[in-house]
Design a protein around this motif. Structure first.
Motif, PDB file in Angstrom:
ATOM      1  N   VAL A 194       0.853  -1.145   0.074  1.00 24.11           N
ATOM      2  CA  VAL A 194      -0.095   0.025  -0.044  1.00 24.11           C
ATOM      3  C   VAL A 194       0.753   1.306  -0.076  1.00 24.11           C
ATOM      4  CG1 VAL A 194      -1.704   1.270   1.413  1.00 24.11           C
ATOM      5  CG2 VAL A 194      -1.844  -1.249   1.175  1.00 24.11           C
ATOM      6  N   VAL A 195       2.024   1.231   0.662  1.00 24.87           N
ATOM      7  CA  VAL A 195       2.806   2.522   0.978  1.00 24.87           C
ATOM      8  C   VAL A 195       3.657   2.582  -0.625  1.00 24.87           C
ATOM      9  CG1 VAL A 195       5.122   3.186   1.977  1.00 24.87           C
ATOM     10  CG2 VAL A 195       3.213   2.343   3.450  1.00 24.87           C
ATOM     11  N   ALA A 196       4.023   1.584  -1.150  1.00 24.22           N
ATOM     12  CA  ALA A 196       4.781   1.689  -2.356  1.00 24.22           C
ATOM     13  C   ALA A 196       3.577   2.071  -3.682  1.00 24.22           C
ATOM     14  CB  ALA A 196       5.132   0.490  -2.868  1.00 24.22           C
ATOM     15  N   GLY A 197       2.523   1.633  -3.724  1.00 21.61           N
ATOM     16  CA  GLY A 197       1.579   1.941  -4.537  1.00 21.61           C
ATOM     17  C   GLY A 197       0.728   2.950  -4.244  1.00 21.61           C
ATOM     18  N   GLY A 198       0.234   3.217  -3.122  1.00 19.06           N
ATOM     19  CA  GLY A 198      -0.850   4.327  -3.050  1.00 19.06           C
ATOM     20  C   GLY A 198      -0.203   5.482  -2.250  1.00 19.06           C
ATOM     21  N   ARG A 235      11.010   3.758  -0.991  1.00 23.48           N
ATOM     22  CA  ARG A 235      11.978   3.265   0.328  1.00 23.48           C
ATOM     23  C   ARG A 235      11.600   2.984   1.391  1.00 23.48           C
ATOM     24  NH1 ARG A 235      15.981   8.341  -1.216  1.00 23.48           N
ATOM     25  NH2 ARG A 235      17.065   7.566  -3.128  1.00 23.48           N
ATOM     26  N   ALA A 236      10.389   3.680   1.879  1.00 25.62           N
ATOM     27  CA  ALA A 236       9.623   3.357   3.174  1.00 25.62           C
ATOM     28  C   ALA A 236       9.153   1.815   2.858  1.00 25.62           C
ATOM     29  CB  ALA A 236       8.645   4.462   3.482  1.00 25.62           C
ATOM     30  N   ALA A 237       8.451   1.710   1.728  1.00 29.95           N
ATOM     31  CA  ALA A 237       7.886   0.263   1.502  1.00 29.95           C
ATOM     32  C   ALA A 237       8.890  -0.919   1.638  1.00 29.95           C
ATOM     33  CB  ALA A 237       7.408   0.521   0.147  1.00 29.95           C
ATOM     34  N   TRP A 238      10.115  -0.591   1.096  1.00 27.53           N
ATOM     35  CA  TRP A 238      11.063  -1.505   1.170  1.00 27.53           C
ATOM     36  C   TRP A 238      11.735  -1.844   2.548  1.00 27.53           C
ATOM     37  CZ3 TRP A 238      12.308  -5.083  -1.999  1.00 27.53           C
ATOM     38  CH2 TRP A 238      11.837  -4.900  -3.343  1.00 27.53           C
ATOM     39  N   VAL A 239      11.710  -0.793   3.325  1.00 28.11           N
ATOM     40  CA  VAL A 239      12.077  -0.939   4.577  1.00 28.11           C
ATOM     41  C   VAL A 239      10.878  -1.584   5.400  1.00 28.11           C
ATOM     42  CG1 VAL A 239      12.199   0.350   6.926  1.00 28.11           C
ATOM     43  CG2 VAL A 239      13.540   1.195   4.671  1.00 28.11           C
TER      44      VAL A 239
END
Length: 165
Positions: free
Chosen positions: A136-140, A145-149
């Motif tokens: 959700v963080v990566a797409g939305g 970077r936060a999504a990978w973390v």
């Protein structure tokens, strides 16, 4: 008129409002996913993490049926009493014939695994929530970077749990 001071068109302001709405909605969804992961984990984790003053001991799994296993409880902590039969949830973390360190849930004959294995296993729902929230963080939210973390933290927690169990 200076080119940098051109008027904001209604199309640009509509896009800004929609983008802000998308960010707010995805932020709320991400927050709810993470809260649900913590909530699902805390039901078991509280007994493992806050074990001081609770009954602690071992269970030797004698029989398993359905989704629970049973066996005798041998106390380790002072004030704990022996029980001929306690119940532990059957999962990949419990096998018939093995002995596990456990903490008794207050006011019941149910036990949960304790120690490093029990602690990591209790937080598996949070690991899943981290993985889901990273999508959700990566797409939305477009915060790769936060999504990978977040995904890395979820994978690390799942990997550590599998290695310890």
């Amino acid at each position: 008129m200076i080119p940098a001071m051109r008027a904001v068109t209604s199309r640009q302001s509509a896009y800004a409002v929609l983008r802000l709405g998308q960010l707010a909605a995805m932020g709320v969804v991400t927050g709810l996913i993470l809260i649900a992961g913590v909530w699902a984990s805390w039901g078991t984790a509280q007994h493992v993490m806050l074990g001081k003053g609770r009954e602690q001991g071992t269970i030797t799994v004698r029989s398993c049926s359905g989704d629970v296993c049973t066996g005798p409880y041998t106390p380790v902590s002072p004030g704990s009493r022996a029980r001929s039969r306690v119940v532990i949830d059957q999962s990949v973390a419990v096998e018939k014939g093995r002995t596990y360190t456990v903490t008794v849930k207050p006011g019941s004959d149910e036990v949960v695994r304790s120690g490093p294995a029990g602690l990591l296993y209790a937080w598996v729902p949070l690991a899943g929530a981290l993985l889901l929230a990273s999508v959700v963080v990566a797409g939305g939210l477009r915060l790769t970077r936060a999504a990978w973390v977040m995904a890395g933290a979820g994978i690390a927690l799942l990997t550590a749990t599998i290695l310890v169990l």
